[in-house]
Design a protein around this motif. Structure first.
Motif, short mmCIF file in Angstrom:
data_model
loop_
_atom_site.label_atom_id
_atom_site.label_comp_id
_atom_site.label_asym_id
_atom_site.label_seq_id
_atom_site.Cartn_x
_atom_site.Cartn_y
_atom_site.Cartn_z
N ALA A 67 11.30 -26.03 -8.22
CA ALA A 67 12.41 -26.98 -8.29
C ALA A 67 13.59 -26.55 -7.43
CB ALA A 67 12.85 -27.17 -9.73
N GLU A 68 13.83 -25.24 -7.35
CA GLU A 68 15.00 -24.72 -6.61
C GLU A 68 14.68 -24.31 -5.19
OE1 GLU A 68 18.01 -24.90 -7.87
OE2 GLU A 68 17.14 -25.78 -9.68
N GLY A 69 13.43 -24.52 -4.75
CA GLY A 69 13.07 -24.20 -3.37
C GLY A 69 13.16 -22.74 -3.02
N ARG A 70 12.66 -21.87 -3.89
CA ARG A 70 12.81 -20.42 -3.69
C ARG A 70 11.54 -19.73 -3.20
NH1 ARG A 70 16.16 -17.76 -8.58
NH2 ARG A 70 16.18 -16.08 -7.01
N MET A 71 10.56 -20.48 -2.72
CA MET A 71 9.32 -19.85 -2.29
C MET A 71 9.52 -18.93 -1.10
SD MET A 71 6.28 -22.65 -2.89
CE MET A 71 7.23 -24.17 -2.89
N GLY A 72 10.51 -19.19 -0.28
CA GLY A 72 10.78 -18.32 0.86
C GLY A 72 11.13 -16.91 0.43
N GLU A 73 11.78 -16.75 -0.73
CA GLU A 73 12.12 -15.42 -1.24
C GLU A 73 10.86 -14.62 -1.59
OE1 GLU A 73 15.28 -15.37 -4.26
OE2 GLU A 73 15.61 -17.48 -3.76
N PRO A 77 4.47 -18.69 3.13
CA PRO A 77 4.71 -19.36 4.41
C PRO A 77 5.26 -20.77 4.23
CG PRO A 77 2.60 -18.22 4.44
CD PRO A 77 3.09 -18.16 3.03
N ALA A 78 6.23 -21.13 5.05
CA ALA A 78 6.93 -22.40 4.90
C ALA A 78 5.99 -23.60 4.96
CB ALA A 78 8.00 -22.53 5.99
N GLU A 79 4.93 -23.50 5.78
CA GLU A 79 4.02 -24.65 5.92
C GLU A 79 3.22 -24.90 4.64
OE1 GLU A 79 2.04 -21.13 8.15
OE2 GLU A 79 4.06 -21.89 7.70
N HIS A 241 -6.41 -25.48 7.32
CA HIS A 241 -7.35 -26.52 6.87
C HIS A 241 -7.20 -26.80 5.37
CE1 HIS A 241 -9.10 -26.53 10.76
NE2 HIS A 241 -9.78 -25.41 10.64
N LEU A 242 -6.66 -25.84 4.62
CA LEU A 242 -6.45 -26.07 3.20
C LEU A 242 -5.50 -27.24 2.97
CD1 LEU A 242 -5.99 -22.34 2.17
CD2 LEU A 242 -7.83 -23.82 1.35
N LEU A 243 -4.58 -27.46 3.90
CA LEU A 243 -3.57 -28.49 3.73
C LEU A 243 -4.15 -29.90 3.79
CD1 LEU A 243 -0.78 -26.88 5.96
CD2 LEU A 243 -1.12 -26.66 3.49
N ALA A 244 -5.41 -30.02 4.28
CA ALA A 244 -6.06 -31.32 4.28
C ALA A 244 -6.29 -31.83 2.86
CB ALA A 244 -7.39 -31.25 5.03
N GLY A 245 -6.38 -30.90 1.92
CA GLY A 245 -6.41 -31.26 0.51
C GLY A 245 -7.72 -31.81 0.00
#
Length: 376
Positions: A67-73, A77-79, A241-245
């Motif tokens: 919810a707070e967008g903290r995955m970068g910490e 990877p941003a993608e 390729h994982l992002l193809a879902g």
């Protein structure tokens, strides 16, 4: 909680091999039934309650990070941020995890870390130590409902996903421990009625025309259980390729938040002073002279540094470039045979048993000995 001498059964190796536990003697003696631990009912109740509570805290922490967008910490990877977020918001199901705890029978169990994505020590926890207890301590009990809970959880997952076709199960081809754990999980899935098929990670292909992962027979892989870390998958050539879902995975992508040791600092930020947590931060200055430095992605104790009592102990490895988290030092108990870590399993949303590992070093590694337990 007591450490006791125990009788070593003359045919234990044959029994374990019949059960599919083939790596029992790895690293000069992985399984060790010359000793055992005796717990009490009250201690088991405390471990069970702490495990359920830690699971609740961790689920809350995942929601906060997303919810707070903290995955970068957490060096995700941003993608993959949207992919992880969708996995969480879609409620993709999780199978299991293992908390590593500091616990000597007194006070509250303290969380050292959470093996949330690819925990092993499973067949020995669920089957081997149960076999030992039934033979040597049949009049007592064991904190161990792993087998039954795994089968039931597979049924729940198959129902929630409306699983109609096969589920592929993958790990690295030549890792005997991973293969043993994967084969056991396949067995529990098959007992739940799932068509569970083995495939090595190295054998998974990509069909560009159909935009899907495929097995060796060119069949699409629509459902995959992978005993293979998310942080590796996200950084390999096939990762995008994982992002193809088109392939659903267990453990789901949101588990990459919990398998990251940075979650220790976020948990302490969200729940400061909680009796089952240790103080943890992304910088060491707030911890004083005694603390443990852990790489965000470290596995099997690699690149962990303990600063305690004016001395420093460090383990070698390949991690650290991704960043570190710093946790208050909690001395592991030593009952005379080495430093002991308590592993506590969660299946679905429920505590499912414990396992104990001993080592001459306070840094637990994949070579640490597995010691069975029972309780009275």
């Amino acid at each position: 909680m007591k450490r006791e001498s125990s009788v070593q059964r003359p045919d234990w190796q044959r029994q374990f091999e019949d059960l599919g536990f083939h790596f029992h003697s790895a690293d000069g003696g992985y399984w060790d039934e010359r000793v055992c631990f005796q717990l009490t009912t009250e201690e088991v109740d405390r471990l069970e309650a702490a495990t359920d509570e830690l699971h609740r805290l961790c689920m809350s922490a995942v929601g906060h990070v997303i919810a707070e967008g903290r995955m970068g910490e957490l060096a995700i990877p941003a993608e993959f941020h949207d992919y992880v977020s969708h996995s969480w918001r879609a409620g993709e199901p999780s199978l299991y995890g293992r908390f590593d705890l500091c616990f000597d029978g007194s006070g509250e169990p303290k969380m050292l870390e959470y093996n949330a994505d690819t925990p092993t020590s499973l067949i020995e926890s669920a089957i081997a130590q149960w076999n030992w207890q039934q033979e040597l301590h049949a009049d007592c009990d064991q904190f161990n409902s792993l087998h039954e809970k795994l089968i039931e959880r597979w049924r729940e997952i198959a129902s929630s996903l409306r699983l109609a076709g096969p589920m592929h199960f993958a790990c690295v081809r030549d890792n005997i421990e991973d293969v043993g754990n994967l084969d056991y999980l396949r067995d529990t899935a098959m007992q739940a009625g799932i068509d569970a098929r083995h495939i090595a990670v190295e054998e998974i292909g990509w069909d560009d025309a159909r935009s899907t992962f495929v097995d060796m027979e060119e069949r699409p892989i629509t459902m995959l259980f992978k005993l293979y870390p998310w942080e590796w998958m996200m950084r390999e050539s096939f990762g995008p390729h994982l992002l193809a879902g088109k392939t659903r995975l267990i453990e789901p992508a949101w588990k990459s938040v919990l398998s990251n040791k940075g979650i220790l600092a976020i948990l302490w930020e969200l729940f400061p002073g909680h009796p089952n947590l240790l103080p943890a931060y992304f910088e060491p200055q707030r911890l004083g002279a005694d603390y443990v430095r852990k790489p965000l992605y470290s596995r099997e104790g690699e690149n962990v540094t303990i600063h305690a009592g004016g001395a420093t102990r460090h383990s070698l490895g390949t991690y650290g470039a991704e960043g570190y988290v710093y946790q208050a030092h909690a001395p592991l108990p030593n009952f005379g045979g080495g430093y002991v870590v308590m592993g506590s399993w969660i299946v679905g949303d429920t505590a499912a048993g414990v396992c104990l590992r001993e080592d001459a070093s306070p840094i637990t590694r994949n070579t640490s000995r597995f010691v069975p337990h029972y309780f009275i």
